[in-house]
Motif scaffolding. Structure first.
Motif, mmCIF file in Angstrom:
data_model
loop_
_atom_site.group_PDB
_atom_site.id
_atom_site.type_symbol
_atom_site.label_atom_id
_atom_site.label_comp_id
_atom_site.label_asym_id
_atom_site.label_seq_id
_atom_site.Cartn_x
_atom_site.Cartn_y
_atom_site.Cartn_z
ATOM 1 N N PRO A 86 0.876 35.031 2.187
ATOM 2 C CA PRO A 86 -0.442 34.911 1.564
ATOM 3 C C PRO A 86 -1.094 36.261 1.266
ATOM 4 C CG PRO A 86 -0.671 34.659 3.906
ATOM 5 C CD PRO A 86 0.798 34.877 3.648
ATOM 6 N N VAL A 87 -0.359 37.347 1.387
ATOM 7 C CA VAL A 87 -0.895 38.683 1.116
ATOM 8 C C VAL A 87 -0.013 39.343 0.071
ATOM 9 C CG1 VAL A 87 -1.476 40.937 2.079
ATOM 10 C CG2 VAL A 87 -1.749 38.883 3.485
ATOM 11 N N ARG A 88 -0.597 39.740 -1.029
ATOM 12 C CA ARG A 88 0.182 40.365 -2.095
ATOM 13 C C ARG A 88 0.605 41.774 -1.702
ATOM 14 N NH1 ARG A 88 0.929 37.731 -6.516
ATOM 15 N NH2 ARG A 88 -0.348 35.919 -7.012
ATOM 16 N N GLY A 89 1.811 42.157 -2.136
ATOM 17 C CA GLY A 89 2.269 43.514 -1.949
ATOM 18 C C GLY A 89 2.993 43.784 -0.652
ATOM 19 N N ARG A 90 3.198 42.750 0.164
ATOM 20 C CA ARG A 90 3.920 42.964 1.416
ATOM 21 C C ARG A 90 5.433 42.957 1.163
ATOM 22 N NH1 ARG A 90 1.740 39.711 6.520
ATOM 23 N NH2 ARG A 90 2.408 37.872 5.370
ATOM 24 N N THR A 91 6.172 43.479 2.119
ATOM 25 C CA THR A 91 7.625 43.471 2.058
ATOM 26 C C THR A 91 8.134 42.610 3.206
ATOM 27 O OG1 THR A 91 7.610 45.735 1.189
ATOM 28 C CG2 THR A 91 9.711 44.894 2.005
ATOM 29 N N ASN A 92 8.751 41.492 2.842
ATOM 30 C CA ASN A 92 9.192 40.525 3.839
ATOM 31 C C ASN A 92 10.715 40.401 3.798
ATOM 32 O OD1 ASN A 92 9.014 38.472 5.835
ATOM 33 N ND2 ASN A 92 7.123 37.707 4.923
ATOM 34 N N TYR A 93 11.276 39.812 4.839
ATOM 35 C CA TYR A 93 12.732 39.743 5.008
ATOM 36 C C TYR A 93 13.124 38.356 5.533
ATOM 37 C CZ TYR A 93 11.784 44.756 4.925
ATOM 38 O OH TYR A 93 11.327 46.007 4.571
ATOM 39 N N PRO A 94 12.802 37.283 4.793
ATOM 40 C CA PRO A 94 12.894 35.948 5.377
ATOM 41 C C PRO A 94 14.197 35.186 5.136
ATOM 42 C CG PRO A 94 11.702 35.850 3.316
ATOM 43 C CD PRO A 94 12.114 37.290 3.505
ATOM 44 N N LEU A 95 15.150 35.773 4.391
ATOM 45 C CA LEU A 95 16.314 35.003 3.960
ATOM 46 C C LEU A 95 17.616 35.533 4.567
ATOM 47 C CD1 LEU A 95 15.104 34.536 0.281
ATOM 48 C CD2 LEU A 95 15.163 32.786 2.075
ATOM 49 N N LEU A 96 18.728 35.023 4.105
ATOM 50 C CA LEU A 96 20.030 35.351 4.690
ATOM 51 C C LEU A 96 20.773 36.454 3.948
ATOM 52 C CD1 LEU A 96 21.361 31.775 5.559
ATOM 53 C CD2 LEU A 96 20.148 33.394 7.028
ATOM 54 N N PHE A 97 20.196 36.915 2.832
ATOM 55 C CA PHE A 97 20.768 38.028 2.081
ATOM 56 C C PHE A 97 19.683 39.077 1.864
ATOM 57 C CE2 PHE A 97 23.406 34.425 1.182
ATOM 58 C CZ PHE A 97 24.693 34.932 1.117
ATOM 59 N N ASP A 98 20.059 40.349 1.945
ATOM 60 C CA ASP A 98 19.076 41.418 1.813
ATOM 61 C C ASP A 98 18.720 41.649 0.346
ATOM 62 O OD1 ASP A 98 21.088 42.998 0.654
ATOM 63 O OD2 ASP A 98 21.475 44.104 2.507
ATOM 64 N N ARG A 99 18.001 42.718 0.076
ATOM 65 C CA ARG A 99 17.533 42.982 -1.278
ATOM 66 C C ARG A 99 18.657 43.363 -2.247
ATOM 67 N NH1 ARG A 99 13.049 42.682 1.337
ATOM 68 N NH2 ARG A 99 11.086 42.481 0.184
ATOM 69 N N ASP A 100 19.809 43.697 -1.714
ATOM 70 C CA ASP A 100 20.985 43.976 -2.533
ATOM 71 C C ASP A 100 21.969 42.808 -2.517
ATOM 72 O OD1 ASP A 100 20.159 46.620 -3.236
ATOM 73 O OD2 ASP A 100 20.762 47.294 -1.242
ATOM 74 N N TYR A 101 21.508 41.674 -2.009
ATOM 75 C CA TYR A 101 22.312 40.453 -1.934
ATOM 76 C C TYR A 101 23.551 40.621 -1.056
ATOM 77 C CZ TYR A 101 19.141 38.494 -5.294
ATOM 78 O OH TYR A 101 18.000 38.033 -5.905
ATOM 79 N N GLN A 102 23.393 41.420 -0.011
ATOM 80 C CA GLN A 102 24.433 41.544 0.993
ATOM 81 C C GLN A 102 24.082 40.634 2.175
ATOM 82 O OE1 GLN A 102 27.272 43.517 0.375
ATOM 83 N NE2 GLN A 102 26.245 43.477 -1.619
ATOM 84 N N ARG A 103 25.106 40.050 2.787
ATOM 85 C CA ARG A 103 24.893 39.210 3.958
ATOM 86 C C ARG A 103 24.267 40.029 5.082
ATOM 87 N NH1 ARG A 103 31.073 36.803 3.669
ATOM 88 N NH2 ARG A 103 30.651 35.018 2.315
ATOM 89 N N ASN A 104 23.200 39.493 5.672
ATOM 90 C CA ASN A 104 22.536 40.229 6.743
ATOM 91 C C ASN A 104 22.923 39.652 8.108
ATOM 92 O OD1 ASN A 104 21.026 37.884 7.015
ATOM 93 N ND2 ASN A 104 19.230 38.702 5.977
#
Length: 379
Positions: free
Chosen positions: A350-368
């Motif tokens: 609910p806050v614009r401009g934040r950097t979140n990490y909620p999924l199973l692939f990172d920002r480069d689509y690598q498995r985390n």
């Protein structure tokens, strides 16, 4: 030419080493080519949601990754009323048709999201030409036309529809939306009946967030029982999985899985992501009308997730998937709400401009690490 014993042994060792390396490489490739959908193929569908940006301009390798990892597909926004039916006489089919083509090419379980919702629905839907609220009969007719047209276009191709979304206001009963205010609580019943007529082969779902809430759980259970007694066609409940590192109480979530399954409907985990950032509200949910001003303390990881938090995320995902596996007989599908961290709605809500990490692939689509924790449950 005579080959002495030492040379023969050396060559034999080299050949054995080469064969072993080849085998290791083959195993590594096989593991890399195996996605979550393969690991969980005997349990439930593994899905992702795809947005318009990734649909139209996918990063290199994105479509191949989706095909490898997932066997269910939901369109994140572009089947919602404001996108696909923005004016009374306009239908925007291009993006939805492209979504269908992508999923059908990979023979995926296709999910339509959503037919009736109070949010992301244009004002014209609820009002007449003078801006006055439509009476009950006219609004029901408008709902039916929309469902007939949208669900009818993809009849036999969409395997499950989120028919009604978020119609219950926590433990307060029905949400006082325009649908409720202008039609009454039976708008949900009508929506399901219209959907069955337009899409007789599809699974019809009621979808909502905070389904661990005991009051909401009981309200939905009672609704399902009433529907079944009245012959209203409902096939499943979508439990949105917008959760965090420390919320909700997983035991309460499990109670809801068991309670919904006990009514005889399938359970779908529909919008799973795990928020890694500080909670910006006193209540936990997905009400998109909420938004908060940016504050540095609410964006603590702009340059990457610390190792200890990444470990927490992995442990949390493993905990959730262990729960889903425990109830695999009741759960038909688990869908992640996005594929890679960069595309997640949690970066701006609910806050614009934040950097979140909620999924199973990172920002480069690598498995985390969370991905590997989920995969390890099945290896």
């Amino acid at each position: 030419m005579t080959i002495n014993r030492r040379t023969l042994l050396a060559r034999t060792a080299m050949l054995a080493g080469a064969l072993a390396l080849t085998k290791q490489n083959a195993i590594a490739k096989a593991l890399n080519d195996t996605g979550l959908k393969d690991l969980y193929k005997d349990d439930f569908y593994i899905g992702t949601a795809i947005g318009n940006a990734r649909l139209n301009s996918p990063p290199a390798g994105f479509n191949a990754l989706v095909a490898r990892e997932f066997n269910a597909l939901t369109m994140e926004n572009d089947m919602k009323w404001e996108r696909i039916h923005p004016t009374p006489d306009q239908w925007a089919w291009e993006r939805a048709d492209k979504f269908m083509a992508l999923g059908e090419q990979q023979q995926m379980f296709m999910v339509g999201h959503v037919l009736v919702w109070h949010s992301q629905t244009p004002d014209w839907v609820f009002n007449d030409d003078h801006g006055q609220p439509l009476p009950r009969k006219a609004l029901l007719a408008r709902m039916k036309t929309h469902i007939d047209t949208l669900a009818g276009r993809y009849r036999g191709r969409i395997h499950a529809w989120d028919v009604v979304n978020e119609a219950v206001d926590e433990d307060k009963g029905w949400r006082k939306s325009p649908w409720f205010n202008q039609i009454g609580p039976d708008f949900v019943e009508h929506a399901f009946r219209y959907a069955r007529a337009a899409a007789p082969e599809a699974q019809l779902l009621y979808n909502d967030y905070n389904m661990h809430n005991p009051g909401k759980r009981q309200f939905v259970v009672d609704m399902i029982k009433r529907f079944k007694e009245a012959g209203v066609p409902i096939d499943g409940v979508g439990m949105q999985g917008h959760v965090g590192l420390a919320y909700p109480d997983i035991a309460e979530f499990e109670k809801s899985i068991k309670a919904f399954a006990a009514t005889g409907v399938a359970v779908h985990i529909t919008e799973l992501d795990v928020d890694t950032l500080p909670v910006a509200w006193e209540h936990i949910g997905a009400e998109i009308s909420s938004n908060f001003d940016y504050a540095d303390e609410l964006n603590p990881y702009p340059n990457g997730l610390p190792a200890e938090v990444e470990a927490q995320l992995a442990e949390r995902y493993a905990e959730w998937f262990a729960l889903f596996l425990k109830h695999r007989e009741s759960i038909a599908r688990v869908t992640l709400w996005g594929t890679g961290d960069s595309e997640s709605w949690k970066n701006n809500f609910p806050v614009r401009g934040r950097t979140n990490y909620p999924l199973l692939f990172d920002r480069d689509y690598q498995r985390n690490a969370a991905y590997h924790a989920v995969a390890a449950l099945k290896k």
